[in-house]
Design an enzyme around this catalytic site. Structure first.
Site, PDB file in Angstrom:
ATOM      1  N   CYS A  28      28.493 -11.593 -13.699  1.00 61.12           N
ATOM      2  CA  CYS A  28      29.926 -11.485 -13.452  1.00 61.12           C
ATOM      3  C   CYS A  28      30.352 -12.322 -12.258  1.00 61.12           C
ATOM      4  CB  CYS A  28      30.317 -10.036 -13.222  1.00 61.12           C
ATOM      5  SG  CYS A  28      29.836  -9.409 -11.605  1.00 61.12           S
ATOM      6  N   GLY A  29      31.647 -12.469 -12.094  1.00 59.67           N
ATOM      7  CA  GLY A  29      32.191 -13.115 -10.919  1.00 59.67           C
ATOM      8  C   GLY A  29      33.090 -14.283 -11.246  1.00 59.67           C
TER       9      GLY A  29
END
Length: 300
Positions: free
Chosen positions: A133-134
């Site tokens: 994620c991110g």
């Protein structure tokens, strides 16, 4: 408690032929985090140290500032909502209900409810935090810089580059599950002298970092102005963010940082080291915390 490894059959092909045999894999399961009975988020993680993970995540999200902000952390049984009105975000996100979850009172260890000392209104985050994620932008940079409770120390601990180069190997020797699966990230906290303080593993690099930061929070070592964070993979924006939120002045990564990770490190004054392999490294920000770094050449 859920296992951290699982066995699956595989067909292995080599130059000498093929053979069917079992393979040991790292377990990946969803963990729903609830705050005061209300669903907050779901993360895909390797079971284990879930309470540390929750502490680290809530700190990095600026929901808590110390371990004292949490009254309790408990797993919810399959039919137990933990608190009246709590929603099942795992179902909303499409995760199938397992037989154990449909059995009243049986604990799956995949739903963890955190009770805060001071109830805090939290907007439910209907997102799935995956092991990769991110995605952040300029507004996120500004937000992290302004909301951190623990400004980084100036200049902070002085670290010998020769000591820093030994830390990835120290981290690897303590990756017990990686040794059997080859499928986990690791994060470790070290003293400037190279002493191991804590190591955690997870399928998600961000979860591994949350776990060590959560451990430090519960041990009253936050802000971690005297510690170094080492990660086994790349340095993403979210990892720099978590280090800054925990007051950790130095982050070292075996692989490359992202451009946004470097931007945030420069803005917050964190020492970001990438490609930490063998006796070489790239220093992207705040090099003054590294001692005796000779400058032999200059190139733009």
């Amino acid at each position: 408690m859920s296992r951290v490894t699982a066995r699956r059959r595989t067909l292995r092909i080599t130059a000498d032929g093929q053979v069917r045999r079992p393979d040991t894999l790292a377990v990946e399961e969803p963990l729903e985090l609830r705050v005061d009975g209300e669903a907050l988020t779901v993360t895909m993680r390797t079971p284990g140290n879930d309470v540390d993970l929750a502490h680290g995540f809530l700190l990095s999200e600026n929901i808590i500032g110390s371990a004292q902000d949490i009254v309790s952390a408990r797993y919810c049984a399959g039919a137990d909502r933990c608190a009246p009105g709590a929603s099942n975000m795992r179902t909303h996100l499409g995760f199938p209900e397992t037989p154990s979850e449909s059995t009243a009172g049986q604990n799956t260890y995949n739903v963890l409810d955190i009770e805060l000392r001071t109830p805090t209104p939290i907007s439910t985050r209907n997102v799935l935090t995956t092991s990769a994620c991110g995605l952040c932008g300029r507004t996120s940079l500004d937000e992290v810089r302004t909301r951190s409770r623990y400004p980084l120390p100036t200049p902070g601990p002085a670290v010998d580059p020769a000591v820093l180069t030994t830390l990835p190997d120290e981290l690897r020797t303590r990756q017990k599950v990686f040794a059997s699966t080859g499928g986990l990230h690791a994060a470790g906290l070290f003293t400037p002298e190279g002493e191991v303080v804590a190591v955690r593993e997870d399928v998600g690099r961000h979860n591994a970092v949350d776990k060590v930061i959560g451990w430090a929070l519960r041990e009253n070592r936050i802000p971690a102005h005297d510690l170094i964070l080492i990660v086994s993979g790349r340095a993403s924006f979210e990892l720099v963010q978590k280090a800054v939120m925990a007051g950790i002045p130095m982050l070292g990564a075996v692989s490359a940082p992202s451009s946004l990770a470097v931007d945030l490190a420069l803005e917050t004054g964190l020492t970001l080291v990438g490609f930490l392999r063998g006796d070489t490294m790239n220093i992207y920000s705040a090099p003054e915390r590294l001692t005796a770094v000779p400058l032999t050449a200059h190139a733009d």
